[in-house]
Write an enzyme that holds these catalytic residues in place. Structure first.
Site, PDB file in Angstrom:
ATOM      1  N   ASP A 215       0.839  -1.193   0.000  1.00  0.00           N
ATOM      2  CA  ASP A 215       0.000   0.000   0.000  1.00  0.00           C
ATOM      3  C   ASP A 215       0.885   1.258   0.000  1.00  0.00           C
ATOM      4  O   ASP A 215       1.844   1.355   0.771  1.00  0.00           O
ATOM      5  CB  ASP A 215      -0.861  -0.040   1.280  1.00  0.00           C
ATOM      6  CG  ASP A 215      -2.006   0.960   1.277  1.00  0.00           C
ATOM      7  OD1 ASP A 215      -2.874   0.855   0.392  1.00  0.00           O
ATOM      8  OD2 ASP A 215      -2.039   1.827   2.176  1.00  0.00           O
ATOM      9  N   GLU A 274       1.567  -0.199  -5.003  1.00  0.00           N
ATOM     10  CA  GLU A 274       0.595   0.795  -5.461  1.00  0.00           C
ATOM     11  C   GLU A 274       1.346   2.136  -5.537  1.00  0.00           C
ATOM     12  O   GLU A 274       1.179   3.005  -4.688  1.00  0.00           O
ATOM     13  CB  GLU A 274      -0.552   0.902  -4.447  1.00  0.00           C
ATOM     14  CG  GLU A 274      -1.632   1.890  -4.833  1.00  0.00           C
ATOM     15  CD  GLU A 274      -2.337   2.525  -3.621  1.00  0.00           C
ATOM     16  OE1 GLU A 274      -1.791   2.505  -2.517  1.00  0.00           O
ATOM     17  OE2 GLU A 274      -3.424   3.058  -3.825  1.00  0.00           O
TER      18      GLU A 274
END
Ligand code: GLC
Ligand code: CA
Length: 547
Positions: A215, A274
């Protein structure tokens, strides 16, 4: 670890790492299958539906967070990284899921949220308890600015939150949160944090996971002088030029190299990040060095408008920015963005565009990521304001999968026996899995067919890509191997358009795939063929067949 995944070497497709030839499917666990009737999807629900993924033809699944969490950001606020939230099940349920997936040749990737924890994580509870607490320095605490306000102008990623700093009355300092105040940022410059988060990786690696989706990796390093950002942009670099001091700093890369070393302790595992940086030249600096991320999601691509020349420019720029040894990754949706069928559906033709985009995603050079439900062409869920849950308006992209028609089984649509936590996609009556599986012309059948074609093709899995000069509203490229050559083309226009550059004669027999199942017979005019409105097509080109 037992060898899992389809033996890609055996069909001559690739001898590289497994993830280069893989197609990865993202599951948002809250919305896949609810096994116990509380309206929220869970791990046993996923385990019970793995054959759906096998039939679809994907190689791996990525699970969005299922860890213990107060769910302020639906699991991206983790209060215990090494346990499963009771909403989703237990650690045993997770082990069973990995075991059943591996038994079917499916790999499992889990989300890892290293930038921030929940405010209820024991680390933060300790950290905020006093200025001299043992873990004070695990998070980013600063004294007030001279005027008593926040230490600098950094903003939360969520515009509704405003400042990225919150004041803690009892200890008289501000803490940084790049997202919600309930998601304090960890201090990655503290080696104790690096060690603790590395142990989280090891915990899941030992349980058999095949990798991680990281993330917001670009956030792990911040400017060590905490300089103000020029401007207050909180959209990631939208219209923003110049440096941002709260992300994408040299320290970010140092931290990622450390993370990679931990993952490499376990061999053949994947880290895909990401990397939400809307500049492909900077985004690729996370994969080019070869000792940071293996793959990075490309949000420049995900955020394109419906414009063939913008797609072409972006694809070419990516190929030029990427080191020859690095490998692209593609996604056109995730749990943070409106679904393809809705994003491109204002004129009522979202279904056709979703098919076109599906074919594109699965035939580009690189590793594709399918967002659950996109294989059904699902549009966004209609979420009335009084049912809205997310602070950043992302609920609509997170609706449950309709497995069965609502007329037969009610609002749960086979996802749940009760009313689901969010409404299932509009159109569930037609777009449900059951109906689409039985229809050879459905979007689901189309995805299955492309994935079959892809699996049998060295060119589609590993071959180079060559972009053709684009006629207006047309995108076309070749993929080749020693044995085969494909011409893949997309008509972005809502009228028929001529495709140029066809080699040799082609006939209906050479149409390996089209997104328009009932298209008329191919018409060929001097190396040009007519594509139907919004058609994506894969043509077999005969080697040496007259250029
Ligand atoms: C990532 C996630 C998003 C989340 C944010 C904070 O962008 O995809 O859902 O809100 O990080 O963790
Ligand atoms: Ca449940």
């Amino acid at each position: 670890m037992p060898k899992v995944g389809r033996p890609v070497e055996a069909d001559g497709v690739s001898s590289g790492p497994w993830w280069r030839g893989a197609v990865i499917y993202q599951i948002y666990p809250r919305s896949f299958v609810d096994s116990n009737g509380d309206g929220i999807g869970d791990l046993p629900g996923i385990s019970a539906h793995l054959d759906y993924l096998v039939d679809l033809g994907v190689d791996a699944l990525w699970l969005s967070p299922f860890y213990r969490s107060p769910m302020a950001d639906f699991g991206y606020d983790v209060s215990d990284y090494t346990d499963v939230d009771p909403i989703f099940g237990t650690l045993e349920d997770f082990d069973r899921l990995v075991e059943s997936a591996h038994a079917r040749g499916l790999r499992v990737i889990v989300d890892w949220v290293p930038n921030h924890t929940s405010e209820h994580h024991a680390w933060f509870v300790n950290s905020r308890s006093s200025r001299i607490s043992a873990q004070r320095n695990w998070y980013i605490w600063r004294d007030p600015a001279p005027d008593g306000g926040p230490p600098n102008n950094w903003q939360s990623q969520f515009p509704r939150v405003g400042s990225g700093w919150s004041f803690d009355e009892p200890t008289g300092q501000w803490y940084l949160h790049s997202y919600l105040p309930a998601q304090p940022d960890l201090n990655w410059d503290n080696p104790a944090v690096v060690e603790a988060m590395s142990d989280v990786l090891r915990f899941w690696l030992r349980r058999g996971v095949d990798g991680f989706r990281v993330d917001v990796p670009q956030r792990l390093g911040k400017d060590r002088a905490f300089r103000d950002n020029p401007g207050l942009a909180n959209e990631p670099l939208a219209g923003f030029v110049g440096r941002r001091y709260d992300e994408d700093q040299p320290a970010t890369h140092e931290h990622l190299r450390g993370i990679r070393r931990v993952v490499d302790e376990f061999g053949d595992r994947l880290i895909v990040g990401e990397v939400y940086i809307l500049d492909q030249r900077r985004m690729t600096t996370y994969v080019n060095p070869g000792d940071e991320l293996h793959l990075a999601h490309n949000f420049t691509f995900l955020r394109l408008d419906w414009d063939a020349s913008a797609f072409r420019r972006t694809l070419i720029e990516l190929e030029q920015s990427l080191d020859p040894a690095a490998w692209p990754a593609w996604c056109l949706g995730n749990h943070d963005h409106s679904r393809i069928a809705s994003r491109f559906g204002a004129d009522g033709r979202g279904q056709e565009r979703a098919r076109l985009i599906g074919l594109l995603l699965l035939t580009l050079r690189g590793t594709p990521f399918i967002y659950y439900g996109d294989e059904l062409g699902l549009p966004d869920s209609a979420v009335p304001p009084d049912l809205a849950l997310d602070i950043h308006d992302r609920d609509r992209a997170r609706g449950p999968i309709p497995w069965l028609p609502t007329s037969r089984v009610g609002l749960g649509a086979g996802f749940s026996r009760v009313v689901p936590w969010l409404p299932v996609a509009s159109n569930a009556e037609i777009l449900n899995v059951d109906a689409q599986a039985a229809d050879p012309t459905s979007t689901l059948s189309m995805y299955r067919a492309i994935l079959r074609l892809r699996r049998s093709s060295t060119a589609l899995n590993a071959g180079p890509v060559e972009y053709l000069d684009g006629a207006r509203e047309m995108l076309a490229y070749r993929r080749r191997s020693d044995f085969e050559s494909w011409l893949i083309a997309f008509n972005f226009a809502v009228e028929p358009r001529l495709l140029e550059g066809v080699q040799g004669d082609v006939s209906d027999n050479d149409v390996a795939f089209t997104t328009i199942p009932d298209r008329p017979r191919l018409r060929m005019y001097r190396r040009r063929i007519m594509l139907e409105p919004l058609e994506g097509i894969v043509l077999r080109q005969h080697q040496g067949g007259g250029a």
